[in-house]
Motif scaffolding. Structure first.
Motif, PDB file in Angstrom:
ATOM      1  N   ARG A  37      58.118  60.138 -24.652  1.00  0.00           N
ATOM      2  CA  ARG A  37      59.205  59.638 -25.489  1.00  0.00           C
ATOM      3  C   ARG A  37      60.528  59.526 -24.743  1.00  0.00           C
ATOM      4  O   ARG A  37      61.252  58.536 -24.888  1.00  0.00           O
ATOM      5  N   GLY A  38      60.901  60.556 -24.025  1.00  0.00           N
ATOM      6  CA  GLY A  38      62.110  60.466 -23.211  1.00  0.00           C
ATOM      7  C   GLY A  38      63.410  60.649 -23.963  1.00  0.00           C
ATOM      8  O   GLY A  38      64.465  60.209 -23.496  1.00  0.00           O
ATOM      9  N   SER A  39      63.380  61.377 -25.091  1.00  0.00           N
ATOM     10  CA  SER A  39      64.634  61.524 -25.841  1.00  0.00           C
ATOM     11  C   SER A  39      65.639  62.408 -25.096  1.00  0.00           C
ATOM     12  O   SER A  39      66.853  62.191 -25.200  1.00  0.00           O
ATOM     13  N   ASN A  40      65.160  63.383 -24.337  1.00  0.00           N
ATOM     14  CA  ASN A  40      66.100  64.192 -23.539  1.00  0.00           C
ATOM     15  C   ASN A  40      66.698  63.361 -22.406  1.00  0.00           C
ATOM     16  O   ASN A  40      67.898  63.459 -22.129  1.00  0.00           O
ATOM     17  N   GLY A  84      60.503  66.495 -20.351  1.00  0.00           N
ATOM     18  CA  GLY A  84      59.219  66.208 -20.979  1.00  0.00           C
ATOM     19  C   GLY A  84      58.236  65.678 -19.959  1.00  0.00           C
ATOM     20  O   GLY A  84      57.430  64.803 -20.258  1.00  0.00           O
ATOM     21  N   ILE A 129      63.655  71.523 -18.994  1.00  0.00           N
ATOM     22  CA  ILE A 129      63.964  72.053 -20.332  1.00  0.00           C
ATOM     23  C   ILE A 129      62.643  72.405 -20.993  1.00  0.00           C
ATOM     24  O   ILE A 129      61.679  71.632 -20.945  1.00  0.00           O
ATOM     25  N   PRO A 173      60.882  74.021 -24.592  1.00  0.00           N
ATOM     26  CA  PRO A 173      61.201  74.253 -26.007  1.00  0.00           C
ATOM     27  C   PRO A 173      60.798  75.624 -26.525  1.00  0.00           C
ATOM     28  O   PRO A 173      59.998  75.739 -27.448  1.00  0.00           O
ATOM     29  N   GLU A 187      68.300  70.537 -28.114  1.00  0.00           N
ATOM     30  CA  GLU A 187      67.983  70.230 -26.714  1.00  0.00           C
ATOM     31  C   GLU A 187      68.877  69.110 -26.204  1.00  0.00           C
ATOM     32  O   GLU A 187      69.305  69.105 -25.048  1.00  0.00           O
TER      33      GLU A 187
END
Ligand code: GRF
Length: 207
Positions: free
Chosen positions: A14-17, A91, A111, A113, A177
């Protein structure tokens, strides 16, 4: 002004971070550029966001390599083509070889979780729920050879609430995050982080 630093971000999905880091670097005008976003999966959603923001993208597919060592060597040469000051795992769902982590010692962040050292590895939200703890969270740490065990830069905690599922808990952590990771990366870029005896010191003086 100090030279611009190069950041290379590794993703698997997804790559949201990654997106949060790109947006913060832009909005806060970091003295850094996102030199490339690299994925081990060709279909990683995050690659589209990176490309649409004019960031170089590359795929090094682990399935194309016969061993972890061969994959990590190929990945390392692609990363190093961008002369990174910092490699950011966002991720990136791979166990890394000791040679690879040694090569980026002190300049690779991840990172995770959970509130490390609790729950290294996968399925952290399920484990946090099953534990009966009142809090869960996320940790940014330097990457070392041992999975999810490097010196910790910063953490954020969130409450575990009645009725939580792994999904609602994951969403609550993820929102945090997206603030935690850009801030920690910015500290690195600004030269505020030092590691001594496996512990990170953050220099909060203005400079
Ligand atoms: C995040 O929860 C991160 O902490 C973990 O994997 C997830 C990646 O999400 N390592 P995204 O790809 O950044 O959206």
């Amino acid at each position: 002004m100090a030279a611009m630093k190069n950041i290379v971000i590794l993703i698997s999905g997804r790559g949201s971070n990654m997106e949060a880091v790109v947006r913060a670097a832009q909005a806060e005008q970091w003295p850094a550029r996102i030199a490339a976003v690299i994925s081990n999966k060709a279909d990683a959603k995050g690659l589209e966001f990176a490309a649409s923001h004019g960031i170089a993208t590359a795929v090094v597919a682990n399935k194309d390599y016969p061993s972890r060592e061969a994959f990590d060597a190929a990945l390392q040469s692609v990363i190093d083509g961008y002369a990174p000051d910092l490699v950011v795992l966002a991720g990136f769902m791979r166990i890394l070889t000791p040679g690879f982590t040694a090569h980026y010692a002190g300049r690779m962040l991840n990172i995770h979780p959970s509130l490390l050292p609790l729950f290294p590895g996968l399925h952290t939200h399920e484990q946090a729920l099953a534990s009966g703890l009142a809090q869960h969270g996320a940790t940014v740490h330097f990457v070392t050879a041992e999975l999810d065990h490097g010196p910790m830069v910063d953490q954020v905690a969130v409450p575990i609430l009645p009725g939580d599922t792994a999904d609602t808990l994951a969403a609550r952590v993820l929102e945090q995050e997206h603030k935690l990771y850009p801030r920690a990366i910015r500290w690195f870029i600004e030269g505020r982080l030092t590691v001594e005896d496996g512990k990170v010191h953050v220099d909060h003086t203005t400079h």
